[in-house]
Scaffold this motif. Structure first.
Motif, PDB file in Angstrom:
ATOM      1  N   THR A  23       0.848  -1.180   0.000  1.00 56.84           N
ATOM      2  CA  THR A  23       0.000   0.000   0.000  1.00 56.84           C
ATOM      3  C   THR A  23       0.887   1.234   0.000  1.00 56.84           C
ATOM      4  N   LEU A  24       0.676   2.113  -0.972  1.00 55.83           N
ATOM      5  CA  LEU A  24       1.412   3.368  -1.055  1.00 55.83           C
ATOM      6  C   LEU A  24       0.470   4.499  -0.676  1.00 55.83           C
ATOM      7  N   SER A  25       0.955   5.716  -0.653  1.00 51.40           N
ATOM      8  CA  SER A  25       0.121   6.837  -0.210  1.00 51.40           C
ATOM      9  C   SER A  25      -1.107   7.057  -1.084  1.00 51.40           C
ATOM     10  N   ASP A  26      -1.015   6.762  -2.386  1.00 54.64           N
ATOM     11  CA  ASP A  26      -2.137   7.026  -3.275  1.00 54.64           C
ATOM     12  C   ASP A  26      -2.552   5.822  -4.117  1.00 54.64           C
ATOM     13  N   GLN A  27      -1.979   4.634  -3.839  1.00 49.20           N
ATOM     14  CA  GLN A  27      -2.347   3.473  -4.641  1.00 49.20           C
ATOM     15  C   GLN A  27      -2.118   2.172  -3.891  1.00 49.20           C
ATOM     16  N   ILE A  28      -2.858   1.169  -4.316  1.00 53.12           N
ATOM     17  CA  ILE A  28      -2.723  -0.178  -3.792  1.00 53.12           C
ATOM     18  C   ILE A  28      -2.136  -1.026  -4.914  1.00 53.12           C
ATOM     19  N   VAL A  29      -0.949  -1.577  -4.689  1.00 55.29           N
ATOM     20  CA  VAL A  29      -0.278  -2.392  -5.693  1.00 55.29           C
ATOM     21  C   VAL A  29      -0.691  -3.843  -5.477  1.00 55.29           C
ATOM     22  N   LEU A  30      -1.208  -4.459  -6.527  1.00 55.07           N
ATOM     23  CA  LEU A  30      -1.671  -5.840  -6.431  1.00 55.07           C
ATOM     24  C   LEU A  30      -0.512  -6.806  -6.595  1.00 55.07           C
ATOM     25  N   ALA A  31      -0.687  -8.006  -6.070  1.00 53.70           N
ATOM     26  CA  ALA A  31       0.361  -9.013  -6.091  1.00 53.70           C
ATOM     27  C   ALA A  31       0.124 -10.009  -7.205  1.00 53.70           C
ATOM     28  N   ASP A  32       1.208 -10.564  -7.687  1.00 50.40           N
ATOM     29  CA  ASP A  32       1.170 -11.635  -8.672  1.00 50.40           C
ATOM     30  C   ASP A  32       1.948 -12.792  -8.071  1.00 50.40           C
ATOM     31  N   ARG A  33       1.289 -13.915  -7.856  1.00 54.22           N
ATOM     32  CA  ARG A  33       1.957 -15.073  -7.263  1.00 54.22           C
ATOM     33  C   ARG A  33       2.592 -15.858  -8.400  1.00 54.22           C
ATOM     34  N   VAL A  34       3.922 -15.810  -8.472  1.00 48.00           N
ATOM     35  CA  VAL A  34       4.625 -16.466  -9.570  1.00 48.00           C
ATOM     36  C   VAL A  34       4.938 -17.922  -9.279  1.00 48.00           C
ATOM     37  N   ARG A  35       5.014 -18.284  -8.029  1.00 44.58           N
ATOM     38  CA  ARG A  35       5.168 -19.674  -7.597  1.00 44.58           C
ATOM     39  C   ARG A  35       4.340 -19.828  -6.335  1.00 44.58           C
ATOM     40  N   ASP A  36       4.221 -21.020  -5.835  1.00 44.78           N
ATOM     41  CA  ASP A  36       3.364 -21.276  -4.686  1.00 44.78           C
ATOM     42  C   ASP A  36       3.628 -20.354  -3.500  1.00 44.78           C
ATOM     43  N   ASN A  37       4.878 -20.078  -3.200  1.00 42.00           N
ATOM     44  CA  ASN A  37       5.160 -19.305  -1.994  1.00 42.00           C
ATOM     45  C   ASN A  37       5.819 -17.950  -2.256  1.00 42.00           C
ATOM     46  N   LEU A  38       5.961 -17.570  -3.509  1.00 43.01           N
ATOM     47  CA  LEU A  38       6.596 -16.296  -3.826  1.00 43.01           C
ATOM     48  C   LEU A  38       5.568 -15.306  -4.364  1.00 43.01           C
ATOM     49  N   ILE A  39       5.608 -14.105  -3.872  1.00 44.99           N
ATOM     50  CA  ILE A  39       4.711 -13.051  -4.353  1.00 44.99           C
ATOM     51  C   ILE A  39       5.575 -11.930  -4.915  1.00 44.99           C
ATOM     52  N   MET A  40       5.192 -11.435  -6.084  1.00 42.88           N
ATOM     53  CA  MET A  40       5.927 -10.333  -6.693  1.00 42.88           C
ATOM     54  C   MET A  40       4.963  -9.229  -7.089  1.00 42.88           C
ATOM     55  N   ASP A  41       5.480  -8.021  -7.180  1.00 42.72           N
ATOM     56  CA  ASP A  41       4.728  -6.890  -7.694  1.00 42.72           C
ATOM     57  C   ASP A  41       4.283  -7.233  -9.105  1.00 42.72           C
ATOM     58  N   SER A  42       3.012  -7.070  -9.401  1.00 43.50           N
ATOM     59  CA  SER A  42       2.490  -7.490 -10.694  1.00 43.50           C
ATOM     60  C   SER A  42       2.506  -6.400 -11.753  1.00 43.50           C
ATOM     61  N   GLY A  43       2.759  -5.169 -11.361  1.00 42.59           N
ATOM     62  CA  GLY A  43       2.666  -4.076 -12.318  1.00 42.59           C
ATOM     63  C   GLY A  43       1.246  -3.578 -12.474  1.00 42.59           C
ATOM     64  N   VAL A  44       0.349  -3.999 -11.565  1.00 46.08           N
ATOM     65  CA  VAL A  44      -1.038  -3.550 -11.583  1.00 46.08           C
ATOM     66  C   VAL A  44      -1.331  -2.877 -10.256  1.00 46.08           C
ATOM     67  N   ALA A  45      -1.901  -1.663 -10.324  1.00 45.20           N
ATOM     68  CA  ALA A  45      -2.228  -0.940  -9.100  1.00 45.20           C
ATOM     69  C   ALA A  45      -3.513  -0.161  -9.293  1.00 45.20           C
ATOM     70  N   ALA A  46      -4.282  -0.063  -8.226  1.00 49.78           N
ATOM     71  CA  ALA A  46      -5.471   0.791  -8.202  1.00 49.78           C
ATOM     72  C   ALA A  46      -5.054   2.100  -7.552  1.00 49.78           C
ATOM     73  N   ARG A  47      -5.383   3.224  -8.191  1.00 55.97           N
ATOM     74  CA  ARG A  47      -4.905   4.521  -7.743  1.00 55.97           C
ATOM     75  C   ARG A  47      -6.039   5.401  -7.237  1.00 55.97           C
ATOM     76  N   LEU A  48      -5.810   6.063  -6.123  1.00 54.95           N
ATOM     77  CA  LEU A  48      -6.740   7.049  -5.586  1.00 54.95           C
ATOM     78  C   LEU A  48      -6.237   8.439  -5.926  1.00 54.95           C
ATOM     79  N   GLY A  49      -6.967   9.430  -5.516  1.00 56.64           N
ATOM     80  CA  GLY A  49      -6.510  10.805  -5.703  1.00 56.64           C
ATOM     81  C   GLY A  49      -7.445  11.571  -6.604  1.00 56.64           C
ATOM     82  N   GLY A  50      -6.899  12.632  -7.218  1.00 58.89           N
ATOM     83  CA  GLY A  50      -7.686  13.489  -8.091  1.00 58.89           C
ATOM     84  C   GLY A  50      -8.412  12.726  -9.180  1.00 58.89           C
TER      85      GLY A  50
END
Length: 81
Positions: A23-50
Motif C-alpha cells: 500500500t502506497l500513499s495514493d495506490q494499492i499495488v496488487l500481487a502476482d503469485r509467480v510460484r506457490d510461496n513467492l509473491i511479486m509486484d504485478s505491475g497492476v495498481a489501483a490509484r486514488l486521488g484526483g
C-alpha cells in the motif's frame, strides 16, 4: 463500490479476492503469485486521488526473444503477441 482512502480501497480489493502486494500513499499495488510461496509486484495498481484509476505495466524482455527485432519486442508488449 467506492473508496476514499487507501485503507478503504485495500479492504474492497481484498473482499473481491485480490492479493495486495503493498500500500502506497495514493495506490494499492496488487500481487502476482509467480510460484506457490513467492509473491511479486504485478505491475497492476489501483490509484486514488484526483483521478482514480488503474495502473497496468507490461513488458517484454529482449533476452526472452533473442531473434526478435526491437519493433517486434515492442509489439509483443503492446499487443500481447
Amino acid at each position: 463500490m467506492s473508496a476514499s482512502t487507501p485503507s478503504e480501497l485495500k479492504k474492497l480489493l481484498l473482499a473481491e479476492g485480490f492479493e495486495v502486494y503493498r500500500t502506497l500513499s495514493d495506490q494499492i499495488v496488487l500481487a502476482d503469485r509467480v510460484r506457490d510461496n513467492l509473491i511479486m509486484d504485478s505491475g497492476v495498481a489501483a490509484r486514488l486521488g484526483g483521478e482514480p484509476g488503474v495502473r497496468f505495466v507490461v513488458r517484454a524482455q529482449g533476452s526472452e526473444f533473442p531473434t526478435d527485432s526491437t519493433a517486434q519486442i515492442f509489439d509483443r508488449a503492446a499487443h500481447g503477441g
